[in-house]
Scaffold this motif. Structure first.
Motif, PDB file in Angstrom:
ATOM      1  N   GLU A 347      36.355  62.775  60.290  1.00 28.88           N
ATOM      2  CA  GLU A 347      37.400  63.419  61.076  1.00 28.88           C
ATOM      3  C   GLU A 347      38.247  64.409  60.280  1.00 28.88           C
ATOM      4  O   GLU A 347      38.812  65.346  60.867  1.00 28.88           O
ATOM      5  CB  GLU A 347      38.300  62.370  61.737  1.00 28.88           C
ATOM      6  N   ASP A 348      38.350  64.243  58.960  1.00 32.69           N
ATOM      7  CA  ASP A 348      39.106  65.207  58.155  1.00 32.69           C
ATOM      8  C   ASP A 348      38.277  66.431  57.774  1.00 32.69           C
ATOM      9  O   ASP A 348      38.810  67.376  57.183  1.00 32.69           O
ATOM     10  CB  ASP A 348      39.627  64.542  56.872  1.00 32.69           C
ATOM     11  N   TYR A 349      37.000  66.426  58.134  1.00 33.50           N
ATOM     12  CA  TYR A 349      36.094  67.495  57.719  1.00 33.50           C
ATOM     13  C   TYR A 349      35.710  68.432  58.851  1.00 33.50           C
ATOM     14  O   TYR A 349      35.311  69.562  58.600  1.00 33.50           O
ATOM     15  CB  TYR A 349      34.821  66.890  57.105  1.00 33.50           C
ATOM     16  N   ALA A 360      29.052  69.137  65.376  1.00 35.60           N
ATOM     17  CA  ALA A 360      29.207  69.018  63.924  1.00 35.60           C
ATOM     18  C   ALA A 360      28.778  67.653  63.425  1.00 35.60           C
ATOM     19  O   ALA A 360      28.204  67.528  62.335  1.00 35.60           O
ATOM     20  CB  ALA A 360      30.652  69.295  63.529  1.00 35.60           C
ATOM     21  N   ARG A 361      29.056  66.623  64.196  1.00 38.84           N
ATOM     22  CA  ARG A 361      28.659  65.281  63.745  1.00 38.84           C
ATOM     23  C   ARG A 361      27.150  65.192  63.536  1.00 38.84           C
ATOM     24  O   ARG A 361      26.688  64.426  62.677  1.00 38.84           O
ATOM     25  CB  ARG A 361      29.132  64.231  64.749  1.00 38.84           C
ATOM     26  N   LYS A 362      26.404  65.963  64.279  1.00 40.16           N
ATOM     27  CA  LYS A 362      24.943  65.943  64.130  1.00 40.16           C
ATOM     28  C   LYS A 362      24.450  66.963  63.104  1.00 40.16           C
ATOM     29  O   LYS A 362      23.612  66.647  62.256  1.00 40.16           O
ATOM     30  CB  LYS A 362      24.262  66.236  65.470  1.00 40.16           C
ATOM     31  N   LEU A 365      26.490  71.114  57.875  1.00 37.56           N
ATOM     32  CA  LEU A 365      25.942  71.142  56.516  1.00 37.56           C
ATOM     33  C   LEU A 365      26.630  70.110  55.627  1.00 37.56           C
ATOM     34  O   LEU A 365      26.050  69.663  54.627  1.00 37.56           O
ATOM     35  CB  LEU A 365      26.104  72.537  55.913  1.00 37.56           C
ATOM     36  N   SER A 366      27.849  69.739  55.955  1.00 38.05           N
ATOM     37  CA  SER A 366      28.537  68.700  55.183  1.00 38.05           C
ATOM     38  C   SER A 366      27.834  67.360  55.313  1.00 38.05           C
ATOM     39  O   SER A 366      28.005  66.478  54.469  1.00 38.05           O
ATOM     40  CB  SER A 366      29.988  68.565  55.644  1.00 38.05           C
ATOM     41  N   ASP A 367      27.079  67.182  56.388  1.00 38.17           N
ATOM     42  CA  ASP A 367      26.220  66.008  56.573  1.00 38.17           C
ATOM     43  C   ASP A 367      26.990  64.697  56.419  1.00 38.17           C
ATOM     44  O   ASP A 367      26.613  63.836  55.631  1.00 38.17           O
ATOM     45  CB  ASP A 367      25.028  66.037  55.610  1.00 38.17           C
ATOM     46  N   ARG A 368      28.059  64.574  57.185  1.00 34.81           N
ATOM     47  CA  ARG A 368      28.797  63.309  57.132  1.00 34.81           C
ATOM     48  C   ARG A 368      28.016  62.166  57.773  1.00 34.81           C
ATOM     49  O   ARG A 368      28.407  60.995  57.626  1.00 34.81           O
ATOM     50  CB  ARG A 368      30.153  63.484  57.812  1.00 34.81           C
ATOM     51  N   VAL A 369      26.899  62.479  58.437  1.00 33.97           N
ATOM     52  CA  VAL A 369      26.019  61.431  58.960  1.00 33.97           C
ATOM     53  C   VAL A 369      25.571  60.493  57.845  1.00 33.97           C
ATOM     54  O   VAL A 369      25.313  59.307  58.071  1.00 33.97           O
ATOM     55  CB  VAL A 369      24.771  62.057  59.642  1.00 33.97           C
ATOM     56  N   ARG A 370      25.503  61.007  56.628  1.00 37.20           N
ATOM     57  CA  ARG A 370      24.938  60.217  55.533  1.00 37.20           C
ATOM     58  C   ARG A 370      25.700  58.921  55.277  1.00 37.20           C
ATOM     59  O   ARG A 370      25.158  57.984  54.682  1.00 37.20           O
ATOM     60  CB  ARG A 370      24.865  61.051  54.257  1.00 37.20           C
ATOM     61  N   TYR A 371      26.939  58.850  55.726  1.00 32.64           N
ATOM     62  CA  TYR A 371      27.733  57.646  55.521  1.00 32.64           C
ATOM     63  C   TYR A 371      27.392  56.541  56.521  1.00 32.64           C
ATOM     64  O   TYR A 371      27.919  55.432  56.399  1.00 32.64           O
ATOM     65  CB  TYR A 371      29.222  57.984  55.638  1.00 32.64           C
ATOM     66  N   TYR A 372      26.538  56.804  57.496  1.00 36.01           N
ATOM     67  CA  TYR A 372      26.324  55.862  58.591  1.00 36.01           C
ATOM     68  C   TYR A 372      24.912  55.297  58.664  1.00 36.01           C
ATOM     69  O   TYR A 372      24.650  54.398  59.456  1.00 36.01           O
ATOM     70  CB  TYR A 372      26.668  56.541  59.929  1.00 36.01           C
ATOM     71  N   TRP A 373      23.993  55.802  57.839  1.00 31.64           N
ATOM     72  CA  TRP A 373      22.609  55.341  57.950  1.00 31.64           C
ATOM     73  C   TRP A 373      22.450  53.856  57.658  1.00 31.64           C
ATOM     74  O   TRP A 373      21.521  53.214  58.173  1.00 31.64           O
ATOM     75  CB  TRP A 373      21.711  56.142  57.016  1.00 31.64           C
TER      76      TRP A 373
END
Length: 442
Positions: A347-349, A360-362, A365-373
């Motif tokens: 949320e801060d990104y 953006a969540r999907k 390029l920051s790929d914050r998805v990586r924290y949820y795998w």
């Protein structure tokens, strides 16, 4: 290549690091590739890439990913190494050539605490990393703790704290009987990446760089760490490369031309460049040429993993149209649900209306998805996806539609006709770009 039976050497040798730095300082344009990720599929793919290409890789984790309290991966340093050894046990004959590195090791995870407490945790963090088998240690005490004065932390304070962390590392190193090499400096965004629009990026000035080296050397010598200083191999600087939500700052040599000249006058140090993800092959080659020889990449690798998984999900959806008994995984929906339930990692990104945030969540390029795998629900969905796609032979037409590079390699006999192989190949495509930049014969 080492034999797999000599596991301790495989995980602990710093000789290839020092050899490549010596070659670089002697005038050869060679680099080092640092895979900065704790994602199991990324690590597995990197190990296979190292074996298949006969190349040396650094495998690194950050203080946020892996620490004595588990980090966001739930792994301590010892547990991370144990998992890596299990991966290595599956290799025979030619095996990967790697060394382990710890990135941003310092008080960052505990910066909301007073400095004394935060540094106590940081010293334990470094000790645990070295004891577990990490041999390349980035000492990063550049961040303010809650009781530090407002504004950037004074370089002398940061240097003293880095020396304190080095002392903890050296004590652990003495117990294991294996030496460490060190990286100093932190002219980069905080662990996790840049925040879009948070601040204007500035190339490190020679004056600031000179101060960092001088004060850190002084602090090391003041604490009796002269021998450790001889093993400081690199300093982190900002050469003008970065990425954020939907933008990439490409390397432009003209913006940082003073930095290469400066480091050429030092007999032992090179630069370590963070956040080189998404740089073009030519930009990476120029970075190595200009002595930013340690190239760190992480989110681009998990971005490619995410891209592969989403492509496989599209294939699954197409298959389900004529296989009515297939229980589809809905993996992207599950990830979205987890990200909405726990928005702290993104949320801060990301900033914008709900439509943009969903995009953006999907695809950021920051790929914050990586924290949820690693979430259980996501893992269950991934297992369902792979079960669906391995229980049938995926039609080549669908592979061509959604994974065209992998389709061509399957047709040419270079790649197995299997979803796992397609994921690995997507990740390897990034490492190929880095290998071309870091190799003499590229």
């Amino acid at each position: 290549m080492q034999n797999i039976d000599d596991e301790r050497l495989i995980l602990s040798s710093i000789k290839p690091i020092r050899e490549r730095i010596s070659k670089h300082k002697a005038g050869s344009p060679v680099g080092l590739i640092s895979v900065c990720s704790s994602h199991p599929e990324v690590i597995r793919s990197a190990l296979k890439f190292s074996r298949d290409e006969n190349c040396f890789l650094l495998i690194e984790s950050t203080c946020n990913q892996v620490n004595q309290f588990g980090g966001y991966t739930g792994q301590t340093p010892a547990e991370f190494v144990a998992k890596l050894k299990r991966e290595l046990s599956g290799f025979s004959g030619q095996v990967p050539s790697i060394a382990l590195g710890g990135d941003h090791l310092g008080p960052y995870p505990w910066r909301s605490q007073p400095a004394a407490e935060a540094m106590g945790h940081a010293s334990k963090l470094v000790e645990d990393y070295v004891s577990a088998g990490y041999r390349k240690i980035h000492l990063d005490a550049s961040m303010r703790c809650v009781d530090d004065p407002e504004g950037p932390l004074d370089v002398q304070v940061s240097a003293q704290r880095a020396a304190e962390l080095c002392r903890a590392a050296e004590q652990a190193s003495e117990r294991t009987g294996l030496e460490c090499v060190y990286v100093i400096g932190s002219e980069v965004p905080t662990p996790g990446g840049d925040q879009e629009g948070a601040q204007a990026m500035q190339v490190t000035s020679v004056e600031d760089l000179r101060d960092t080296i001088r004060e850190t050397r002084k602090a090391f010598y003041g604490q009796g760490l002269e021998s450790a200083w001889e093993r400081v191999i690199a300093v982190v600087v900002q050469p003008g490369v970065e990425f954020s939500d939907q933008s990439v700052h490409d390397y432009r040599p003209s913006q940082s031309e003073a930095l290469p000249r400066f480091i050429e006058g030092d007999t032992g140090l090179v630069y370590e460049a963070h956040s080189t993800d998404y740089q073009t092959p030519g930009a990476l080659k120029n970075l190595v040429r200009d002595h930013f020889m340690i190239l760190k990449v992480g989110p681009e690798l998990t971005f490619q993993y995410r891209e592969a998984v989403f492509a496989l999900e599209r294939i699954e959806k197409e298959l389900s149209e004529y296989r009515s008994n297939m229980k589809i995984s809905r993996v992207s929906e599950v990830i979205e649900g987890e990200m909405l339930r726990d928005p702290g990692y993104w949320e801060d990104y990301y900033h914008g209306d709900e439509g943009y945030l969903s995009f953006a969540r999907k695809y950021s390029l920051s790929d914050r998805v990586r924290y949820y795998w690693s979430r259980d629900s996501v893992q269950d969905a991934l297992d369902q996806l792979m079960e669906n796609l391995t229980s049938v032979e995926v039609p080549l037409g669908l592979v061509s539609q959604y994974l065209p590079r992998q389709y061509r390699k399957v047709r040419e006999g270079e790649l197995r006709r299997h979803p796992e192989a397609w994921i690995e190949d997507k990740i390897a495509s990034v490492l190929e770009k880095y290998l071309r930049a870091a190799s003499l014969d590229a």
